[in-house]
Motif scaffolding. Structure first.
Motif, PDB file in Angstrom:
ATOM      1  N   TYR A 278      53.799  21.381  21.214  1.00 61.78           N
ATOM      2  CA  TYR A 278      54.265  20.318  22.111  1.00 61.78           C
ATOM      3  C   TYR A 278      55.692  19.920  21.724  1.00 61.78           C
ATOM      4  O   TYR A 278      55.944  19.541  20.579  1.00 61.78           O
TER       5      TYR A 278
ATOM      6  N   LYS B  73      57.595  11.892  26.779  1.00 63.84           N
ATOM      7  CA  LYS B  73      57.172  11.570  28.145  1.00 63.84           C
ATOM      8  C   LYS B  73      55.768  10.980  28.150  1.00 63.84           C
ATOM      9  O   LYS B  73      55.488  10.001  28.850  1.00 63.84           O
ATOM     10  N   ALA B  74      54.873  11.564  27.362  1.00 61.68           N
ATOM     11  CA  ALA B  74      53.495  11.068  27.311  1.00 61.68           C
ATOM     12  C   ALA B  74      53.415   9.681  26.676  1.00 61.68           C
ATOM     13  O   ALA B  74      52.547   8.876  27.025  1.00 61.68           O
TER      14      ALA B  74
ATOM     15  N   VAL C 164      48.439   9.456  22.292  1.00 61.72           N
ATOM     16  CA  VAL C 164      48.831  10.808  22.702  1.00 61.72           C
ATOM     17  C   VAL C 164      48.254  11.845  21.735  1.00 61.72           C
ATOM     18  O   VAL C 164      47.760  12.907  22.145  1.00 61.72           O
TER      19      VAL C 164
ATOM     20  N   GLU D  99      44.615  12.514  22.308  1.00 64.94           N
ATOM     21  CA  GLU D  99      44.389  13.280  23.533  1.00 64.94           C
ATOM     22  C   GLU D  99      44.741  14.767  23.375  1.00 64.94           C
ATOM     23  O   GLU D  99      44.094  15.624  23.981  1.00 64.94           O
ATOM     24  N   LEU D 100      45.754  15.082  22.560  1.00 61.92           N
ATOM     25  CA  LEU D 100      46.298  16.438  22.532  1.00 61.92           C
ATOM     26  C   LEU D 100      45.987  17.250  21.281  1.00 61.92           C
ATOM     27  O   LEU D 100      46.160  18.475  21.296  1.00 61.92           O
TER      28      LEU D 100
END
Length: 322
Positions: A135, A142-143, A173, A176-177
């Motif tokens: 990432y 942005k996230a 974030v 989530e990722l």
């Protein structure tokens, strides 16, 4: 153009007015406050107390409060003018009224007050870990609703503290990722290569990512010679603990002749490889019983990332055709 709001009724600023800006308020609460302040001024003057005092204690107290409170919280708790407090905190106002000093010193942070700034260790590691799995700083920014330059500064270690809300956003974030590598792209590949060159650990390498004393465990055996061989086999950035462990291993066998030492190294490498195959078999056995990959890694005493890599390198044997 916005108009600055008037001070509340019952305050000296509203009661005294401001020449050329606003007239003094004549309401009962303001009149009562004006008389109180003037009486206090006369008492202090008769007792030889100066009307203005050194602002240093107030400035130091404000700097302490700002580590745990926002400006809005301090304005509300003290009842002082916001601009006046900022001038005091910046050191541009060296003397203040005694009453202002009393109001500032009376403010104490609530036990549950959220800090304005927090240590950036956990946030930095989360950004680095997400970049290690592809990432980009732009995607993370942005996230999280922040700027790419801010992500670059934090991940490089140039920013020791971050705002509390930003730390929470990046943590969201990360949750989530962190289990999903970035989709394949040129940008993801470049990001992974940059993270690898910097030695940034992926999410699975961290047990307690917020603990400043914690170190990443890339292999499940970091800090041992087996961990060193695992780094080599997986083409992972070599961590200092494994490098140190391998140097100790070599030092312990420094008296061996080159042939004997080469044999020892071959056996150590083979043992690490055999352990990986056993790990893969044990993991598949647990997965057949419905155990999740995270639970299997915990039971086997390795990181999730290492267990997944071991299973990829040692696939299950297919039954021979009849």
């Amino acid at each position: 153009m916005t108009t600055k709001p008037l001070p509340a009724h019952g305050t000296y600023a509203r009661a005294n007015g401001c020449p050329g800006y606003r007239e003094p308020c004549k309401c009962d609460p303001c009149h009562k406050e004006l008389r109180r302040v003037r009486k206090l001024h006369n008492v202090n003057r008769q007792l030889g107390r100066p009307g203005l005092v050194d602002a240093t204690p107030a400035r130091e107290h404000l700097q302490t409060l700002l580590q745990q409170m926002t400006w809005e919280q301090i304005f509300t708790a003290s009842g002082c003018d916001s601009r006046n407090l900022q001038l005091v905190a910046d050191g541009r106002r060296t003397q203040i009224r005694r009453s202002t000093l009393t109001q500032i010193l009376a403010v104490q942070p609530a036990p549950t007050a959220r800090g304005k700034y927090v240590d950036a260790t956990g946030t930095r590691r989360r950004i680095q870990a997400l970049r290690a799995i592809g990432y980009s700083a732009k995607a993370i920014a942005k996230a999280a609703g922040s700027a790419e330059a801010r992500m670059q500064l934090i991940s490089s270690g140039a920013q020791p503290t971050v705002r509390h809300w930003l730390a929470e956003k990046i943590n969201t974030v990360f949750v989530e990722l962190h289990d999903t590598p970035a989709p394949a792209s040129c940008s993801a590949t470049m990001t992974r290569n940059h993270a690898k060159a910097q030695g940034w650990a992926p999410p699975a390498a961290w047990d307690d990512i917020d603990d400043p004393a914690a170190v990443p465990d890339w292999t499940g055996y970091c800090g041992t010679d087996r961990g060193w061989w695992t780094h080599r086999r997986q083409n992972l950035p070599m961590c200092p603990r494994c490098e140190h462990a391998h140097q100790n291993w070599l030092a312990e066998r420094a008296d061996l002749d080159p042939h004997a030492r080469s044999q020892e190294m071959f056996r150590a490498r083979a043992a690490a490889s055999q352990r990986e195959a056993e790990l893969a078999d044990d993991a598949r056995e647990l997965l057949r019983y419905g155990v999740r990959i995270e639970q299997a890694a915990e039971r086997l005493g390795v990181s999730k990332n290492h267990l997944q890599q071991a299973m990829l390198r040692h696939p299950a044997e297919q039954p021979a055709a009849a």
